[in-house]
Design a protein around this motif. Structure first.
Motif, short mmCIF file in Angstrom:
data_model
loop_
_atom_site.label_atom_id
_atom_site.label_comp_id
_atom_site.label_asym_id
_atom_site.label_seq_id
_atom_site.Cartn_x
_atom_site.Cartn_y
_atom_site.Cartn_z
N GLU A 185 68.30 47.98 35.51
CA GLU A 185 67.34 47.82 36.08
C GLU A 185 66.35 46.66 35.38
O GLU A 185 65.90 45.52 36.18
N SER A 186 66.42 46.59 34.07
CA SER A 186 65.81 45.44 33.42
C SER A 186 66.21 45.14 31.91
O SER A 186 66.77 46.43 31.27
N ILE A 187 65.89 44.11 31.34
CA ILE A 187 66.26 43.87 29.85
C ILE A 187 65.18 43.46 29.16
O ILE A 187 64.56 42.43 29.63
N VAL A 188 64.84 44.30 28.30
CA VAL A 188 63.25 44.15 27.50
C VAL A 188 63.60 43.78 26.22
O VAL A 188 64.33 44.40 25.45
N ASP A 189 62.77 42.68 25.64
CA ASP A 189 62.85 42.46 24.41
C ASP A 189 62.06 43.46 23.51
O ASP A 189 60.91 43.82 23.71
N SER A 190 62.90 44.23 22.47
CA SER A 190 62.11 45.35 21.92
C SER A 190 61.05 45.17 21.01
O SER A 190 60.13 45.99 20.68
N ALA A 191 61.30 43.78 20.61
CA ALA A 191 60.14 43.34 19.47
C ALA A 191 58.76 43.12 20.30
O ALA A 191 57.74 43.29 19.70
N THR A 192 59.05 42.35 21.41
CA THR A 192 57.95 41.61 22.00
C THR A 192 57.30 42.57 23.21
O THR A 192 56.16 42.36 23.78
#
Length: 416
Positions: free
Chosen positions: A161-168
């Motif tokens: 569904e989505s790719i999210v930056d785990s840090a930001t």
């Protein structure tokens, strides 16, 4: 396997050549090919032509069937009749292309093969219709079925569904539903979907997969596995599968489940049923087995059925007040003497709950939207004789709701 069969039906319906209200002879299909026109001609059983005889699975002979019953019985001969006498190679091949078969769906993150189209001769053409000769992928199958379940609009599958930056916490990429074409009209899709509902009716090929709380539409399949080393089909290990969607009237969830095993008859349907139910619950989708005269409750909730026998109507109403179900009181008594479901059973939102009282007078319930399960429960509780015609949900009843009836009053209903 036979999960391919609904695409023959959908193609015939969309092309305007489907044989409504016509019958065919099941059992076996002996045929030859007209050398001038290329037309496939069915011959008498036992005719020697050089082409292999095609039979229904396990050598069954269903006799004379409607084409609708042919699909519910998973008859190979129904497919042969449709492909030989109503569709033609070019038309069917065009529909298979529009459904996206034999080419990768090109979804990200999933390696794919394209399958193989083999319709170069009459036998391969007919066999492709019931899921042999040609090969496809599960992704192609899911994408193609989405058109039948989605008013003709075919949706491209996706697994992320989505790719999210785990840090930001910033979304790097997002994937949305995407239409992949419209291979058939909405009308053809809905007609095919309705025909497939009968697959799960008692006595038909998908009966074991039917779920008490879920109204399904779909198709089962059993397939032979091709061995490329020997160039033959394996005679000991088979594929068994089911493609289904719910609720049947307006599908929100579709599930494809399959396995490879030598046990292709007596295996359990429970794994599929668990997956389907959990998917519906996780997405707050009602299974669609019961309708109410009022707007149905929009969430799927499960409850434990309380014990109401030997209690008053007021007590029962109080116990059921926090449950979004349809409580039907049978008789004009003040005390409950039987109930459906039984105490301790599981009920879901929008289910029908039937309570039989100790009264002597009966009035006709509103059966519109009821399923065969509900009708059976009414008969078991009250003894009222009910003659049923069709499959699906009740759309007509011979006695209007609210009219006085006797214990021996014969009731007729039509289901669609």
């Amino acid at each position: 396997g036979s999960v391919m069969k609904p695409f023959v039906y959908a193609s015939a319906i969309d092309a305007g050549v489907y044989p409504y209200n016509q019958l065919y002879r099941a059992g076996q299909f002996d045929y030859t090919v007209d050398p001038g026109t290329g037309e496939i001609i069915r011959l008498e059983n036992g005719a020697v032509t050089g082409y292999p005889t095609i039979k229904d699975a396990l050598g069954k002979d269903f006799g004379v069937l409607s084409f609708e019953d042919g699909l519910a019985n998973s008859s190979n001969i129904a497919i042969c009749e449709l492909l030989a006498n109503y569709l033609d190679v070019k038309t069917y091949e065009n529909y298979l292309d529009k459904f996206g078969f034999f080419k990768a769906t090109d979804i990200p993150f999933v390696p794919e093969t394209s399958g193989a189209k083999n319709m170069s001769d009459a036998t391969s053409y007919l066999s492709t219709g019931f899921g042999q000769a040609s090969s496809i992928t599960v992704l192609q199958l899911m994408q193609a079925y989405s058109a039948i379940f989605n008013d003709g609009v075919m949706m491209k599958p996706y697994v992320v569904e989505s790719i999210v930056d785990s840090a930001t916490g910033q979304t790097i990429n997002k994937f949305e539903p995407e239409a992949a074409g419209t291979p058939i009209s909405a009308d053809a899709a809905n007609q095919t979907k309705d025909i497939m509902r009968q697959v799960f009716a008692p006595g038909f090929s998908g009966e074991k997969f039917a779920m008490e709380d879920v109204d399904l539409t779909g198709k089962t399949g059993t397939g032979e596995r091709y061995d490329p080393e020997t160039g033959t089909y394996d005679t000991s290990v088979f594929t068994s599968s089911i493609m289904a969607a719910a609720p049947a009237d307006d599908p929100k969830i579709m599930v494809y489940w399959g396995m490879v095993s030598s046990n292709y008859i007596n295996y359990s349907a429970e794994p599929f049923q668990v997956i389907m139910q959990q998917a519906l619950i996780a997405n707050s989708v009602n299974g669609g087995t019961s309708d109410s005269a009022n707007e149905p409750y929009g969430q799927w909730e499960s409850y434990e059925m309380p014990s109401l026998v030997n209690h008053s109507i007021d007590y029962a109403n109080n116990k059921m007040a926090d449950k979004h179900v349809n409580t039907v009181i049978i008789g004009d008594g003040s005390s409950i003497i039987d109930q459906f479901p039984k105490a301790g059973g599981t009920i879901n939102s929008n289910d029908n709950v039937l309570l039989l009282t100790d009264g002597q007078s009966l009035t006709m319930p509103d059966l519109i939207g009821w399923t065969r399960k509900d009708l059976t429960a009414l008969w078991q509780l009250s003894g009222l004789p009910i003659r049923q015609d069709g499959y699906g949900k009740v759309v007509w009843q011979s006695i209007p709701a609210g009219e006085p009836i006797q214990a021996d009053t014969e009731i007729e209903v039509s289901l669609e």
